[in-house]
Design an enzyme around this catalytic site. Sequence first.
Site, PDB file in Angstrom:
ATOM      1  N   HIS A   1      34.222  40.076  42.622  1.00 34.96           N
ATOM      2  CA  HIS A   1      34.802  39.827  44.039  1.00 34.96           C
ATOM      3  C   HIS A   1      33.833  39.461  45.048  1.00 34.96           C
ATOM      4  O   HIS A   1      34.102  39.592  45.941  1.00 34.96           O
ATOM      5  CB  HIS A   1      35.908  40.788  44.344  1.00 34.96           C
TER       6      HIS A   1
ATOM      7  N   ASN B   1      40.349  42.141  33.073  1.00 34.18           N
ATOM      8  CA  ASN B   1      40.637  43.469  32.806  1.00 34.18           C
ATOM      9  C   ASN B   1      42.205  43.904  33.189  1.00 34.18           C
ATOM     10  O   ASN B   1      42.816  45.057  32.765  1.00 34.18           O
ATOM     11  CB  ASN B   1      39.714  44.529  33.190  1.00 34.18           C
ATOM     12  N   HIS B   2      42.475  43.445  34.428  1.00 30.43           N
ATOM     13  CA  HIS B   2      44.010  43.893  34.907  1.00 30.43           C
ATOM     14  C   HIS B   2      45.076  43.082  34.459  1.00 30.43           C
ATOM     15  O   HIS B   2      46.270  43.058  34.996  1.00 30.43           O
ATOM     16  CB  HIS B   2      43.905  43.734  36.382  1.00 30.43           C
TER      17      HIS B   2
ATOM     18  N   HIS C   1      35.075  37.013  32.608  1.00 27.27           N
ATOM     19  CA  HIS C   1      35.186  38.113  33.667  1.00 27.27           C
ATOM     20  C   HIS C   1      34.555  39.184  33.259  1.00 27.27           C
ATOM     21  O   HIS C   1      34.564  39.985  32.169  1.00 27.27           O
ATOM     22  CB  HIS C   1      36.815  38.390  33.333  1.00 27.27           C
TER      23      HIS C   1
ATOM     24  N   HIS D   1      35.405  38.725  38.395  1.00 26.54           N
ATOM     25  CA  HIS D   1      35.549  40.205  38.597  1.00 26.54           C
ATOM     26  C   HIS D   1      34.908  40.844  39.559  1.00 26.54           C
ATOM     27  O   HIS D   1      35.419  41.835  40.130  1.00 26.54           O
ATOM     28  CB  HIS D   1      35.196  40.697  37.071  1.00 26.54           C
TER      29      HIS D   1
ATOM     30  N   ASP E   1      39.145  35.251  42.029  1.00 30.99           N
ATOM     31  CA  ASP E   1      40.090  36.294  41.702  1.00 30.99           C
ATOM     32  C   ASP E   1      41.040  36.571  43.194  1.00 30.99           C
ATOM     33  O   ASP E   1      40.481  37.096  44.143  1.00 30.99           O
ATOM     34  CB  ASP E   1      39.561  37.742  41.623  1.00 30.99           C
TER      35      ASP E   1
ATOM     36  N   GLU F   1      44.242  37.633  38.112  1.00 27.64           N
ATOM     37  CA  GLU F   1      44.564  38.925  37.481  1.00 27.64           C
ATOM     38  C   GLU F   1      44.600  40.055  38.794  1.00 27.64           C
ATOM     39  O   GLU F   1      45.138  41.221  38.356  1.00 27.64           O
ATOM     40  CB  GLU F   1      43.197  39.452  36.537  1.00 27.64           C
ATOM     41  N   ASN F   2      44.445  39.979  39.678  1.00 23.47           N
ATOM     42  CA  ASN F   2      44.718  40.874  41.045  1.00 23.47           C
ATOM     43  C   ASN F   2      45.598  40.359  41.884  1.00 23.47           C
ATOM     44  O   ASN F   2      45.637  40.795  43.163  1.00 23.47           O
ATOM     45  CB  ASN F   2      43.343  41.224  41.885  1.00 23.47           C
TER      46      ASN F   2
HETATM   47 FE   FE2 Z   1      38.692  42.306  37.017  1.00 21.95          FE
END
Ligand code: FE2
Length: 272
Positions: free
Chosen positions: A180, A67-68, A153, A178, A8, A39-40
Site C-alpha cells: 500500500h 491474501n485477502h 502480491h 500489497h 490496491d 483485494e481490499n
Molecule cells: Fe494484501
Amino acid sequence: MRILFVGDVVGRSGRTAVIDTLPGLIRDWRLDLVVVNGENAAGGFGITESIYQELLDAGADAITLGNHSWDQREALVFIERAPRLIRPANFPQGTPGRGAALVETRTGKRALVINGIGRVFMQPFDDPFGVIDRELNACPLGQAADAVVVDFHGEATSEKQAIGYFCDGRASLVVGTHTHVPTSDHRILSGGTAYMTDAGMTGDYHSIIGMDREEPLGRFLRGYPAGRFEPADGAATLSGVAVETDDATGLAAKVAAVRIGPLLERAVPDFW
Ligand code: FE2
C-alpha cells in the site's frame, strides 16, 4: 498498447476514486487495458460480487487479488462466474477461480493477466516462480497475448524484484502490490519488461496503509486489539503505474508512475 495498473483499492474511499477518475483516464489517455487490484475493495477486506461489477463498470478489464481474496466468503463462489477476477495462481490446488486469465480488452486486444502471491513474511503458499513460469510459457507474449501483466502480491521487496527479473522479457509489466506504499523504482528491465516494486494503494493516505489510524496505532502501543480495522474515509489518491508497449513485441517502451489525488506528489505519464 497503453496499459494502466491501479494499486490496491481500499474501501469506499478507494472505490470512489476509481469510479470518479478511471473513466476519464481511459478516455484521455486512450487506454487499451486497465488492471485493478481489488483485494481490499470491500471495507478493506476482500471483494463482493457487486463491487467486482462496479470496478468493471468503471472500466477495469481485469481485477486481481491477494491474501485477502476470500475475506468476503461469497468470493469463493462468485469467482467461478467472474472470468475477469483473478486470484493468486500459487494458491493450493483445488482453490476456486483462476490464477491467470487471457482477457479481451475494450480495444479488442488479448491480455494475459497473472496474479501471484509471495511467501516471504507471508503465509507459505505454493512456489510462485514455477506457477508463473508455466502460465507465461502457456501463453507467450507477442504470440498468444498482445500484453502480459503480472501482479505479484508480496511483502518483501527482494522477492518482488526476483519475480521481476524472472519474468523479464516475457511480460509487458511486472508490478508488486500489497504494501500500500508506492515505490519510485519503476523502470524497464534489460529484457523489456516494465517493473515497479509496489504500485501503492488507491485509498486515503491520511491513514495507516489505508486503515483509520486509531486501531493500528493502538495495537502497536498496547500489543492487543481493541476494535476492528476500519478503512480511512478521506479522499483517496489513485496510485499505480502506466506502461506503453511496443505493438510488435508486447514489451514495454515507456513506463511512468501514476498518483492522482491529495497528499502524494502528483505523477502522470508525460508520453500520452
Ligand atoms: Fe494484501
